[in-house]
Enzyme design. Structure first.
Site, PDB file in Angstrom:
ATOM      1  N   CYS A 127       0.825  -1.213   0.000  1.00 48.82           N
ATOM      2  CA  CYS A 127       0.000   0.000   0.000  1.00 48.82           C
ATOM      3  C   CYS A 127       0.864   1.270   0.000  1.00 48.82           C
ATOM      4  O   CYS A 127       1.663   1.467  -0.897  1.00 48.82           O
ATOM      5  CB  CYS A 127      -0.974  -0.040   1.162  1.00 48.82           C
ATOM      6  SG  CYS A 127      -2.394   1.066   0.918  1.00 48.82           S
ATOM      7  N   HIS A 202      -3.429  -4.949   0.496  1.00 52.92           N
ATOM      8  CA  HIS A 202      -3.083  -5.488   1.816  1.00 52.92           C
ATOM      9  C   HIS A 202      -3.429  -6.977   1.891  1.00 52.92           C
ATOM     10  O   HIS A 202      -4.479  -7.349   2.418  1.00 52.92           O
ATOM     11  CB  HIS A 202      -3.868  -4.756   2.911  1.00 52.92           C
ATOM     12  CG  HIS A 202      -3.459  -3.349   3.144  1.00 52.92           C
ATOM     13  ND1 HIS A 202      -2.432  -2.997   3.996  1.00 52.92           N
ATOM     14  CD2 HIS A 202      -3.951  -2.189   2.652  1.00 52.92           C
ATOM     15  CE1 HIS A 202      -2.304  -1.676   4.022  1.00 52.92           C
ATOM     16  NE2 HIS A 202      -3.216  -1.164   3.215  1.00 52.92           N
ATOM     17  N   GLU A 204      -2.232  -9.056   3.840  1.00 52.32           N
ATOM     18  CA  GLU A 204      -2.160  -9.498   5.233  1.00 52.32           C
ATOM     19  C   GLU A 204      -3.465  -9.264   5.991  1.00 52.32           C
ATOM     20  O   GLU A 204      -3.652  -9.798   7.090  1.00 52.32           O
ATOM     21  CB  GLU A 204      -1.015  -8.774   5.963  1.00 52.32           C
ATOM     22  CG  GLU A 204      -1.304  -7.355   6.406  1.00 52.32           C
ATOM     23  CD  GLU A 204      -1.198  -6.314   5.302  1.00 52.32           C
ATOM     24  OE1 GLU A 204      -1.381  -5.120   5.591  1.00 52.32           O
ATOM     25  OE2 GLU A 204      -0.944  -6.702   4.128  1.00 52.32           O
TER      26      GLU A 204
END
Length: 260
Positions: A127, A202, A204
């Protein structure tokens, strides 16, 4: 995979040190650092091999969320200058509407980018971390937007959550674009020269992270758009990117990854 946390706000149930672990430095710039720690730890725990994670912040970073706790447990990058790592991960940050020169730790971030070329085997930027690195090193001609791109999107069979105010061009001649669309821009890029991976989203994130961001923006009176492609028919967030997160992080971590 077994994950050993060398430091951080959150602690796993077991802290048996792993002698054969790959050393990964995570520059955590997200406002809720404990949540981000858990997300990366859980993701690495699903991959083959062992890792030791070191969480850090820039020395010039002005921490606003739980500063005493962060300063107590986190390493500061100036104290790590003489260390070497198998990999560096830089998270996103809630500053992507600011001009880069106004980011309080910008000069130090540029120094970290230069440092990694001699002290880190591979890097992965997510990001805002990817946006800032690409612009600073002049390898990605990124564009900032006044509107937020928020939702879960699939590009080149890779599904990824996005929460950003910028986009990367698809026609990038300097580095390899591995995924993207015309409307979303490039979402996954790789620079062979610096062994750097750039993700505009993202991977994660947990299932409800985007939705919690939406609620926080609502509470601030920002009138946010509901993240696209996130909720099922019953209105519940669905994590549809876990397999792709494991694929990309495993490729980054284990493919020809050696310490400098």
């Amino acid at each position: 995979m077994a994950v050993y946390l060398r430091n951080g706000i959150t602690k796993p149930d077991s802290q048996l040190e792993l002698i054969d672990a790959k050393e990964i430095l995570i520059l955590n710039l997200m406002p809720n650092r404990a949540e981000t720690e858990r997300q990366f730890t859980r993701l690495f725990a699903t991959l083959p091999g062992n890792v030791a994670l070191t969480f850090a912040i820039p020395g010039t970073h002005q921490v606003k969320n739980q500063p005493a706790l962060v300063y107590q447990h986190y390493a500061r990058w100036p104290d790590l200058r003489d260390e070497y790592f198998h990999g560096l991960i830089v998270t996103g940050a809630p500053v992507d509407q600011l001009p880069l020169a106004q980011v309080t730790y910008w000069e130090e971030y540029v120094a970290i980018l230069k440092w990694r070329l001699t002290h880190v085997a591979k890097s992965l930027f997510t990001c805002w971390g990817a946006f800032a690195a690409g612009v600073a090193e002049e390898v990605i001609a990124a564009t900032q937007h006044s509107y937020k791109i928020t939702g879960v999107y699939t590009t080149n069979a890779i599904t990824m959550p996005h929460s950003r105010y910028f986009s990367f061009p698809l026609d990038n001649a300097k580095i390899h674009v591995k995924a993207g669309t015309k409307s979303l821009g490039a979402t996954w890029l790789f620079d062979e020269t610096t062994h750097s991976t750039y993700l505009s989203g993202h991977l994660e994130y947990a299932a409800d992270t985007l939705y919690q961001e939406y609620l926080r923006d609502q509470a601030k009176g920002l009138q946010p758009s509901l993240p696209e492609n996130l909720l099922d028919a019953k209105g519940n967030p669905v994590q549809s990117w876990q397999v792709d997160a494991q694929q990309i992080f495993n490729e980054w971590l284990n493919k020809e990854l050696t310490r400098n």
